[in-house]
Enzyme design. Structure first.
Site, PDB file in Angstrom:
ATOM      1  N   LYS A   1      -2.414 -13.848   8.103  1.00 43.87           N
ATOM      2  CA  LYS A   1      -1.753 -14.859   7.275  1.00 43.87           C
ATOM      3  C   LYS A   1      -1.114 -14.194   6.064  1.00 43.87           C
ATOM      4  CE  LYS A   1      -3.064 -17.642   3.919  1.00 43.87           C
ATOM      5  NZ  LYS A   1      -1.787 -17.739   3.185  1.00 43.87           N
TER       6      LYS A   1
ATOM      7  N   GLU B   1      -6.289 -10.151 -16.119  1.00 42.98           N
ATOM      8  CA  GLU B   1      -5.104  -9.711 -15.379  1.00 42.98           C
ATOM      9  C   GLU B   1      -3.963 -10.702 -15.592  1.00 42.98           C
ATOM     10  OE1 GLU B   1      -5.011  -9.981 -11.050  1.00 42.98           O
ATOM     11  OE2 GLU B   1      -4.148  -7.971 -10.956  1.00 42.98           O
TER      12      GLU B   1
ATOM     13  N   CYS C   1      -0.492  -4.537  -8.332  1.00 43.25           N
ATOM     14  CA  CYS C   1      -1.891  -4.450  -8.758  1.00 43.25           C
ATOM     15  C   CYS C   1      -2.179  -3.119  -9.453  1.00 43.25           C
ATOM     16  CB  CYS C   1      -2.802  -4.631  -7.556  1.00 43.25           C
ATOM     17  SG  CYS C   1      -2.394  -3.497  -6.221  1.00 43.25           S
TER      18      CYS C   1
HETATM   19  P1  NAD Z   1      -4.362 -14.998  -4.109  1.00 41.21           P
HETATM   20  O1  NAD Z   1      -5.773 -14.574  -4.135  1.00 41.21           O
HETATM   21  O2  NAD Z   1      -3.978 -16.290  -4.717  1.00 41.21           O
HETATM   22  O3  NAD Z   1      -3.845 -15.096  -2.592  1.00 41.21           O
HETATM   23  C1  NAD Z   1      -3.905 -14.005  -1.706  1.00 41.21           C
HETATM   24  C2  NAD Z   1      -3.933 -14.545  -0.290  1.00 41.21           C
HETATM   25  O4  NAD Z   1      -5.150 -15.244  -0.093  1.00 41.21           O
HETATM   26  C3  NAD Z   1      -2.818 -15.530   0.043  1.00 41.21           C
HETATM   27  O5  NAD Z   1      -2.388 -15.330   1.370  1.00 41.21           O
HETATM   28  C4  NAD Z   1      -3.529 -16.857  -0.099  1.00 41.21           C
HETATM   29  O6  NAD Z   1      -2.937 -17.886   0.660  1.00 41.21           O
HETATM   30  C5  NAD Z   1      -4.906 -16.512   0.435  1.00 41.21           C
HETATM   31  N1  NAD Z   1      -5.978 -17.425   0.026  1.00 41.21           N
HETATM   32  C6  NAD Z   1      -6.086 -18.145  -1.108  1.00 41.21           C
HETATM   33  N2  NAD Z   1      -7.216 -18.892  -1.078  1.00 41.21           N
HETATM   34  C7  NAD Z   1      -7.851 -18.608   0.072  1.00 41.21           C
HETATM   35  C8  NAD Z   1      -9.056 -19.049   0.684  1.00 41.21           C
HETATM   36  N3  NAD Z   1      -9.829 -19.973   0.110  1.00 41.21           N
HETATM   37  N4  NAD Z   1      -9.413 -18.521   1.866  1.00 41.21           N
HETATM   38  C9  NAD Z   1      -8.644 -17.611   2.469  1.00 41.21           C
HETATM   39  N5  NAD Z   1      -7.463 -17.179   1.968  1.00 41.21           N
HETATM   40  C10 NAD Z   1      -7.070 -17.669   0.777  1.00 41.21           C
HETATM   41  O7  NAD Z   1      -3.546 -13.797  -4.713  1.00 41.21           O
HETATM   42  P2  NAD Z   1      -1.976 -13.732  -4.989  1.00 41.21           P
HETATM   43  O8  NAD Z   1      -1.683 -14.554  -6.202  1.00 41.21           O
HETATM   44  O9  NAD Z   1      -1.228 -13.971  -3.728  1.00 41.21           O
HETATM   45  O10 NAD Z   1      -1.799 -12.173  -5.332  1.00 41.21           O
HETATM   46  C11 NAD Z   1      -1.969 -11.644  -6.592  1.00 41.21           C
HETATM   47  C12 NAD Z   1      -3.309 -10.948  -6.706  1.00 41.21           C
HETATM   48  O11 NAD Z   1      -3.444  -9.970  -5.687  1.00 41.21           O
HETATM   49  C13 NAD Z   1      -3.458 -10.196  -8.005  1.00 41.21           C
HETATM   50  O12 NAD Z   1      -4.742 -10.431  -8.521  1.00 41.21           O
HETATM   51  C14 NAD Z   1      -3.310  -8.744  -7.599  1.00 41.21           C
HETATM   52  O13 NAD Z   1      -3.931  -7.818  -8.444  1.00 41.21           O
HETATM   53  C15 NAD Z   1      -3.919  -8.754  -6.258  1.00 41.21           C
HETATM   54  N6  NAD Z   1      -3.476  -7.601  -5.472  1.00 41.21           N
HETATM   55  C16 NAD Z   1      -4.375  -6.600  -5.209  1.00 41.21           C
HETATM   56  C17 NAD Z   1      -3.976  -5.479  -4.490  1.00 41.21           C
HETATM   57  C18 NAD Z   1      -4.931  -4.366  -4.166  1.00 41.21           C
HETATM   58  O14 NAD Z   1      -4.607  -3.567  -3.301  1.00 41.21           O
HETATM   59  N7  NAD Z   1      -6.080  -4.272  -4.797  1.00 41.21           N
HETATM   60  C19 NAD Z   1      -2.660  -5.388  -4.060  1.00 41.21           C
HETATM   61  C20 NAD Z   1      -1.774  -6.423  -4.362  1.00 41.21           C
HETATM   62  C21 NAD Z   1      -2.198  -7.532  -5.065  1.00 41.21           C
END
Ligand code: NAD
Length: 479
Positions: free
Chosen positions: A173, A383, A282
């Site tokens: 997803k 963040e 990130c």
């Molecule tokens: P998010 O956690 O809101 O969403 C990430 C994904 O998780 C999306 O596909 C979302 O639909 C899904 N999701 C949300 N709730 C869920 C649930 N209850 N069950 C299963 N899936 C669910 O994050 P975002 O806003 O899309 O991305 C930004 C964040 O990602 C920032 O905190 C950033 O630091 C982090 N990030 C980390 C890395 C890394 O490699 N460590 C890389 C890129 C981004």
């Protein structure tokens, strides 16, 4: 343009016919709809993946490798189309999508196409016991991959490629905020000859589609990249189901600048590590600590350079800073800028939204530098994930190390110095999964990638990813 789920090698509408609007962040307009898939869609995807698993897990490594490399080649051939779609969906400059996002997605497939042919497991002779142990690394079965919006295809494929290479079948997803390139990937998978059911792509909200994947009792492993709060929630759901979990989460990364560094290189790279992709990486160095003796000079030079960055429409080749990904994200970031003012932070560059001519409803923000007095303020601890960095001076190595590590996160750290002993001392003590010294974002796909503390659990990259996507089984034979 409306998009569909890719299940069992074919495109499908969501069963319950629920749809979500997809926005173009550059002009704030809706330009299509995406499925908000429910449990029934995830079940269909699961059934397709399960049916494909027996054959795929027995497919030779050469054949898996050939298909992965073919996908990579097709992505390269479609670079322009994918880069345009990524830029429109995410708001990132087209130049960045062309130079980084899509080439890196292609590299992910190529890299794991080669890596799987070199992946090996151990054997241990039990000396004196007349026994030999060997380790099998078997594919897990059906696995779930969930990715965020900031580097959409780049991070989606970073999970998918090793999972398929290791012989698993997937329900994946992408973020509902940036689903377009994952949708386009479906066509390429078919063209490359990936057997139907091996990779199923379902679209929708985290709370519906993502949740259905995480709670599905037969999906045995979840590889997740996203926010720390979401990661904690997923861990709570997955733990009682005994799923294997890889969590790549948020960051609040320190950038430590010593007076003895190569100044020009540091300055140029720090502009990039602060504001690339609108600061929505990130790994961006969002807390900048500068040795006191060069603090005033740095402040002037840094502001001068950042003021020259052009905020503009993502398709304009001259644009350095495109649009933020969504209205709600722009609001979150501006909320932090306002909070900084309440916390006695001094905004020394930017801080305001930008109206780009012809695209007045787009989500644009000036690159922002805030001078802070202490590392304890919320602006330095939480963040923000946008084009906002803080700067503050330090006096001793001990002080800066203490501040760098005083944060919940531990993803990456950047260190600028030409002193070898200091490099070793600090890189061994910094609490981060990745320490860059005199560079930033230089990636070798063989290296372990991931974070400590609230930045995650587990490592991706190279053989670490192949280990995650396999079960280790010990076979002990007495002779
Ligand atoms: P998010 O956690 O809101 O969403 C990430 C994904 O998780 C999306 O596909 C979302 O639909 C899904 N999701 C949300 N709730 C869920 C649930 N209850 N069950 C299963 N899936 C669910 O994050 P975002 O806003 O899309 O991305 C930004 C964040 O990602 C920032 O905190 C950033 O630091 C982090 N990030 C980390 C890395 C890394 O490699 N460590 C890389 C890129 C981004």
């Amino acid at each position: 343009m409306n998009i569909q789920n890719y299940i069992n090698g074919k495109f499908h509408n969501p069963i319950e016919n629920n749809w979500i609007d997809n926005y173009n962040p550059a002009n704030g307009e809706i330009y299509g709809q995406i499925p908000n898939s429910g449990k029934a869609d995830v079940e269909n995807a699961y059934n397709a993946a399960k049916a494909a698993f027996t054959k795929w897990s027995q497919t030779s490594l050469e054949e898996r490798s050939r298909i992965l490399i073919k996908i990579s080649e097709l992505l390269e051939q479609n670079l322009k189309r994918f880069a345009e779609a990524e830029s429109k969906d995410n708001g990132k400059p087209i130049s960045l999508a062309k130079a980084v996002d899509i080439p890196r997605a292609a590299s992910n497939f190529r890299f794991f196409g080669y890596a799987i042919t070199q992946f090996a497991s151990e054997s241990h002779e039990s000396v004196g016991q007349k026994a030999i142990n060997y380790t099998l690394r078997q594919p897990i079965g059906v696995v779930g991959c969930i990715s965020p919006w900031n580097l959409p295809l780049y991070l989606f494929t970073w999970k998918i490629a090793p999972a398929i290479a290791a012989g698993n079948c997937i329900i994946a997803k992408p973020s509902e905020v940036t689903p377009m390139t994952a949708y386009l990937l479906g066509e390429i998978l078919t063209e490359a000859g990936l057997p139907k059911g091996v990779l199923n792509i379902v679209h929708g909200l985290g709370a519906t589609t993502g949740q259905a994947i995480v709670e599905h009792p037969e999906i045995k492993a979840i590889s997740f990249t996203g926010g720390s709060a979401t990661g904690a929630h997923i861990a709570r759901v997955a733990a009682p189901l005994f799923k294997k979990l890889s969590l790549e989460l948020g960051g609040k990364n320190p950038n430590l600048i010593f007076a003895d560094c190569d100044y020009e290189n540091m300055l140029e790279t720090t502009v990039r590590s602060s504001f690339a992709n609108q600061g929505q990486i990130c790994l961006c160095g969002s807390r900048i600590f500068i040795e006191k003796t060069i603090y005033e000079k740095f402040k002037i030079d840094f502001v001068n350079k950042v003021e020259k960055l052009k905020v503009g429409h993502p398709s304009d080749a001259k644009t350095n800073i495109g649009a933020l990904v969504s209205k709600s994200h722009l609001e979150k970031v501006t909320h932090y800028i306002n909070l900084a003012k309440q916390e006695n932070g001094k905004i020394i560059c930017g801080g305001k939204t930008v109206s780009v001519e012809g695209y007045e409803n787009g989500y644009y923000l000036e690159p922002t530098i805030i001078e802070v007095k202490s590392n304890d303020c919320r602006i330095n601890q939480e963040e923000i994930f946008g084009p906002v960095v803080t700067i503050m001076p330090f006096t001793t190595e001990k002080d800066v190390l203490e501040m760098a590590n005083t944060v919940n996160y531990g993803l990456s750290a950047t260190l600028w110095t030409n002193n070898l002993k200091r490099t070793l001392r600090l890189s061994h003590q910094l609490q981060a999964g990745i320490v860059w010294v005199n560079t930033w974002m230089l990636r070798d796909l063989r290296t372990p990638f991931g974070g400590m503390k609230a930045s995650g659990v587990g490592r991706e990259g190279g053989f670490e990813a192949l280990r995650f996507f396999t079960e280790a089984k010990n076979v002990c034979i007495k002779y």
